[in-house]
Design an enzyme around this catalytic site. Structure first.
Site, PDB file in Angstrom:
ATOM      1  N   ASP A   2       2.916  -3.938 -10.192  1.00 28.18           N
ATOM      2  CA  ASP A   2       3.772  -3.483 -11.291  1.00 28.18           C
ATOM      3  C   ASP A   2       5.056  -4.311 -11.374  1.00 28.18           C
ATOM      4  O   ASP A   2       5.552  -4.785 -10.362  1.00 28.18           O
ATOM      5  CB  ASP A   2       4.109  -1.998 -11.062  1.00 28.18           C
ATOM      6  CG  ASP A   2       4.574  -1.330 -12.341  1.00 28.18           C
ATOM      7  OD1 ASP A   2       4.482  -1.953 -13.425  1.00 28.18           O
ATOM      8  OD2 ASP A   2       5.036  -0.185 -12.260  1.00 28.18           O
ATOM      9  N   HIS A  19       3.581 -12.256 -16.281  1.00 27.95           N
ATOM     10  CA  HIS A  19       2.183 -12.117 -15.857  1.00 27.95           C
ATOM     11  C   HIS A  19       1.692 -13.409 -15.196  1.00 27.95           C
ATOM     12  O   HIS A  19       0.933 -13.376 -14.229  1.00 27.95           O
ATOM     13  CB  HIS A  19       1.291 -11.760 -17.050  1.00 27.95           C
ATOM     14  CG  HIS A  19       1.552 -10.383 -17.588  1.00 27.95           C
ATOM     15  ND1 HIS A  19       1.651  -9.282 -16.785  1.00 27.95           N
ATOM     16  CD2 HIS A  19       1.745  -9.923 -18.861  1.00 27.95           C
ATOM     17  CE1 HIS A  19       1.887  -8.206 -17.521  1.00 27.95           C
ATOM     18  NE2 HIS A  19       1.949  -8.572 -18.784  1.00 27.95           N
ATOM     19  N   GLU A  49      -5.951   2.279 -19.388  1.00 26.79           N
ATOM     20  CA  GLU A  49      -4.891   2.645 -20.328  1.00 26.79           C
ATOM     21  C   GLU A  49      -4.158   1.425 -20.889  1.00 26.79           C
ATOM     22  O   GLU A  49      -3.393   1.531 -21.856  1.00 26.79           O
ATOM     23  CB  GLU A  49      -3.883   3.585 -19.646  1.00 26.79           C
ATOM     24  CG  GLU A  49      -4.392   5.016 -19.415  1.00 26.79           C
ATOM     25  CD  GLU A  49      -5.423   5.130 -18.286  1.00 26.79           C
ATOM     26  OE1 GLU A  49      -5.371   4.322 -17.336  1.00 26.79           O
ATOM     27  OE2 GLU A  49      -6.296   6.023 -18.364  1.00 26.79           O
ATOM     28  N   LEU A 113     -13.171 -11.609   3.686  1.00 24.69           N
ATOM     29  CA  LEU A 113     -12.293 -10.666   2.976  1.00 24.69           C
ATOM     30  C   LEU A 113     -13.003 -10.255   1.688  1.00 24.69           C
ATOM     31  O   LEU A 113     -13.543 -11.113   0.981  1.00 24.69           O
ATOM     32  CB  LEU A 113     -10.965 -11.358   2.628  1.00 24.69           C
ATOM     33  CG  LEU A 113     -10.065 -10.679   1.601  1.00 24.69           C
ATOM     34  CD1 LEU A 113      -9.417  -9.430   2.199  1.00 24.69           C
ATOM     35  CD2 LEU A 113      -8.958 -11.629   1.130  1.00 24.69           C
ATOM     36  N   ARG A 170       2.682  -0.127  -4.068  1.00 23.93           N
ATOM     37  CA  ARG A 170       3.049  -0.285  -5.472  1.00 23.93           C
ATOM     38  C   ARG A 170       4.426  -0.919  -5.542  1.00 23.93           C
ATOM     39  O   ARG A 170       5.352  -0.459  -4.883  1.00 23.93           O
ATOM     40  CB  ARG A 170       3.062   1.069  -6.199  1.00 23.93           C
ATOM     41  CG  ARG A 170       3.434   0.893  -7.668  1.00 23.93           C
ATOM     42  CD  ARG A 170       3.294   2.154  -8.484  1.00 23.93           C
ATOM     43  NE  ARG A 170       3.545   1.856  -9.892  1.00 23.93           N
ATOM     44  CZ  ARG A 170       3.033   2.508 -10.906  1.00 23.93           C
ATOM     45  NH1 ARG A 170       2.241   3.524 -10.688  1.00 23.93           N
ATOM     46  NH2 ARG A 170       3.318   2.158 -12.145  1.00 23.93           N
ATOM     47  N   GLU A 189      -2.047   5.912   2.973  1.00 27.60           N
ATOM     48  CA  GLU A 189      -0.587   5.892   3.108  1.00 27.60           C
ATOM     49  C   GLU A 189      -0.039   5.089   1.927  1.00 27.60           C
ATOM     50  O   GLU A 189      -0.609   4.072   1.537  1.00 27.60           O
ATOM     51  CB  GLU A 189      -0.176   5.214   4.427  1.00 27.60           C
ATOM     52  CG  GLU A 189      -0.631   5.962   5.662  1.00 27.60           C
ATOM     53  CD  GLU A 189       0.078   7.304   5.813  1.00 27.60           C
ATOM     54  OE1 GLU A 189       1.242   7.419   5.380  1.00 27.60           O
ATOM     55  OE2 GLU A 189      -0.546   8.230   6.371  1.00 27.60           O
TER      56      GLU A 189
END
Ligand code: FPP
Length: 228
Positions: A2, A19, A49, A113, A170, A189
């Site tokens: 974000d 971006h 969304e 990974l 975040r 967590e």
């Protein structure tokens, strides 16, 4: 991931530039995760969304995804990264769909990974789709409704076969989950960082992991070894 827009606005730059820098931060995060021995890294790159954003920005984000796959797939593959995409595929442009399939097919045997790309993804949509598939299987007589428990339900989620996330990070200071891995994150967590995503780097990832290590995880039980 974000805060790309705010990162750009704070510098008088167009959102598109935020971006673009976000993709650079993503590239570094994937490299750092591999070096740190992380086995699964999931990125929230386009939410169900996000279609409500202006068409121009949606176009920019689709172009960035296409460029990311075209430019980075060979390196990811060379580094043993397996790419897996979660989210709703119907309605995506054919070119995007083809690139997603190519990335998954090329890297399917890699195991250093796993990079899970949540694209056109929403946790509620994923759970509703799983419930729909379960109902269809039951209606067709292929599934006994009494057998639907947590483990059986998980096999119908996009993330089937993947472990639950231990840590969800975040950026940009928002304290929300925003429809990300609602089912899978039940005991994750959370670390919320004030920095915007383009500023996220290896040091930020390491400090989030340090914070994670200081947490005491109980999964609804008691503290290990103390009986309290
Ligand atoms: C959040 O910032 C970020 C996004 C909605 C998109 C993230 C996408 C990328 C970094 C690149 C595209 C994906 C791939 C897989 C290469 P925001 O726009 O919500 O920022 P704001 O809240 O500050 O406006």
């Amino acid at each position: 991931m974000d805060g790309n827009g705010r990162w750009a606005a704070a510098r008088g730059l167009p959102r598109r530039e935020g971006h673009r820098r976000g993709v650079e931060a993503l590239r570094n995060a994937v490299r750092a995760a591999g070096e740190l021995g992380i086995k699964v890294l999931t990125i929230y790159s386009f939410s169900a969304e996000n279609w409500t954003r202006p068409a121009e920005e949606i176009g920019d984000l689709m172009a960035l995804l296409k460029r990311f796959v075209r430019n980075d797939l060979a390196e990811l593959h060379g580094n043993g990264v397996r790419v897996r995409v979660i989210g709703e595929r119907s309605g995506l442009e054919p070119e995007v769909l083809a690139l997603i399939t190519e990335a998954e097919q090329l890297t399917r045997a890699n195991d250093k990974l796993t990079l899970v790309v949540a694209f056109n993804y929403g946790g509620r949509q994923e759970i509703a789709a799983a419930a729909r598939k379960i109902a269809e299987a039951a209606a067709a007589g292929r599934l006994d409704p009494a057998s639907v428990d947590v483990a059986a339900f998980e096999r119908y989620l996009d993330t089937a076969g993947l472990p639950d996330p231990d840590l969800i990070i975040r950026t940009s200071g928002e304290l929300r989950i925003s429809n990300f891995l609602l089912w899978q994150g039940a005991y994750a967590e959370f670390v919320f960082l004030p920095m915007h995503w383009p500023d996220f780097d290896r040091a930020a990832l390491e400090s989030a992991i340090d914070e994670f290590r200081r947490r005491e995880r109980r999964f609804g039980g008691l503290k290990a070894g103390t009986g309290s």
